[in-house]
Scaffold this motif. Structure first.
Motif, mmCIF file in Angstrom:
data_model
loop_
_atom_site.group_PDB
_atom_site.id
_atom_site.type_symbol
_atom_site.label_atom_id
_atom_site.label_comp_id
_atom_site.label_asym_id
_atom_site.label_seq_id
_atom_site.Cartn_x
_atom_site.Cartn_y
_atom_site.Cartn_z
ATOM 1 N N THR A 61 41.281 -0.063 -17.721
ATOM 2 C CA THR A 61 40.923 -1.110 -19.004
ATOM 3 C C THR A 61 41.629 -0.898 -19.617
ATOM 4 O OG1 THR A 61 39.067 0.785 -20.287
ATOM 5 C CG2 THR A 61 38.060 -1.300 -18.566
ATOM 6 N N THR A 62 41.687 -1.934 -21.003
ATOM 7 C CA THR A 62 43.138 -1.864 -22.084
ATOM 8 C C THR A 62 42.379 -0.760 -23.003
ATOM 9 O OG1 THR A 62 42.627 -3.161 -23.151
ATOM 10 C CG2 THR A 62 44.172 -3.657 -21.744
ATOM 11 N N ALA A 63 43.401 -0.318 -23.584
ATOM 12 C CA ALA A 63 42.751 0.849 -24.971
ATOM 13 C C ALA A 63 42.272 0.311 -26.532
ATOM 14 C CB ALA A 63 44.152 1.409 -25.224
ATOM 15 N N ALA A 64 42.266 -1.458 -26.435
ATOM 16 C CA ALA A 64 42.008 -1.984 -26.981
ATOM 17 C C ALA A 64 39.970 -1.984 -26.968
ATOM 18 C CB ALA A 64 42.687 -3.216 -27.212
ATOM 19 N N SER A 65 40.010 -1.818 -25.652
ATOM 20 C CA SER A 65 38.341 -1.550 -25.430
ATOM 21 C C SER A 65 37.896 -0.664 -26.484
ATOM 22 C CB SER A 65 37.846 -1.671 -24.081
ATOM 23 O OG SER A 65 38.415 -0.470 -23.866
ATOM 24 N N THR A 66 38.504 0.098 -27.222
ATOM 25 C CA THR A 66 37.900 0.960 -27.194
ATOM 26 C C THR A 66 37.771 0.199 -29.413
ATOM 27 O OG1 THR A 66 39.657 1.900 -28.694
ATOM 28 C CG2 THR A 66 37.779 2.801 -26.226
ATOM 29 N N LEU A 67 38.101 -0.689 -29.198
ATOM 30 C CA LEU A 67 37.984 -1.029 -30.854
ATOM 31 C C LEU A 67 36.888 -1.879 -31.130
ATOM 32 C CD1 LEU A 67 41.582 -1.253 -31.916
ATOM 33 C CD2 LEU A 67 39.300 0.375 -32.672
ATOM 34 N N LYS A 68 36.141 -2.241 -31.813
ATOM 35 C CA LYS A 68 35.268 -4.160 -32.053
ATOM 36 C C LYS A 68 36.354 -4.961 -31.734
ATOM 37 C CE LYS A 68 31.391 -1.443 -33.507
ATOM 38 N NZ LYS A 68 30.850 -0.995 -35.046
ATOM 39 N N LYS A 69 35.549 -6.233 -31.821
ATOM 40 C CA LYS A 69 36.546 -7.713 -32.465
ATOM 41 C C LYS A 69 36.760 -8.031 -33.702
ATOM 42 C CE LYS A 69 34.002 -10.067 -29.051
ATOM 43 N NZ LYS A 69 33.072 -12.298 -29.303
ATOM 44 N N ASP A 70 36.182 -7.162 -34.648
ATOM 45 C CA ASP A 70 37.152 -7.078 -36.252
ATOM 46 C C ASP A 70 37.464 -5.720 -36.456
ATOM 47 O OD1 ASP A 70 35.111 -4.793 -35.683
ATOM 48 O OD2 ASP A 70 34.475 -4.794 -37.536
ATOM 49 N N GLY A 71 37.907 -4.881 -35.254
ATOM 50 C CA GLY A 71 39.333 -3.678 -35.451
ATOM 51 C C GLY A 71 38.578 -2.327 -35.496
ATOM 52 N N THR A 72 37.154 -2.151 -35.743
ATOM 53 C CA THR A 72 36.270 -0.735 -36.234
ATOM 54 C C THR A 72 36.569 -0.044 -35.000
ATOM 55 O OG1 THR A 72 34.631 -1.728 -36.041
ATOM 56 C CG2 THR A 72 35.605 -1.290 -38.310
#
Length: 113
Positions: A61-72
């Protein structure tokens, strides 16, 4: 007759407004999963042996999956929980100012003078 037509008009208006109030459903975007397929070929050991091929499938999975939609950061993950546990140097009040009832804060205030 006029009363009957008036009641029918009111019912029609009521029915149309109830259907107009239903919210539209939105389709949630799917998560991105990268799939890679790796093929390896082993060299034959003997002259009569056939080459064996194996297929290995890995999903990352991409590293962006560790963040929520709002970036937190997503606090359900262990890596994000470890980063968030940081203890302040000295006790503070709710408004963020140092609490002067503690020795550490009194010593820091004397240093700054």
């Amino acid at each position: 007759m006029k009363k009957l037509l008036g009641l029918i008009a009111i019912m029609a208006l009521g029915v149309t407004t109830t259907f107009a109030q239903t919210p539209a459903t939105a389709i949630a975007p799917a998560k991105k999963v990268v799939k890679k397929e790796v093929k390896t070929v082993a060299a034959p050991v003997k002259k009569d042996a056939k080459a064996a091929t194996t297929t290995v499938k890995t999903t990352t999975t991409t590293a962006a999956s560790t963040l929520k939609k709002d970036g937190t950061p997503d606090m359900r993950l262990k890596a994000n929980k470890a980063k968030a546990v940081t203890k302040p140097a000295a006790p503070v009040k709710k408004d963020g100012t140092p609490d002067m009832r503690y020795k550490e804060n009194k010593a820091a205030a004397k240093k700054n003078k």
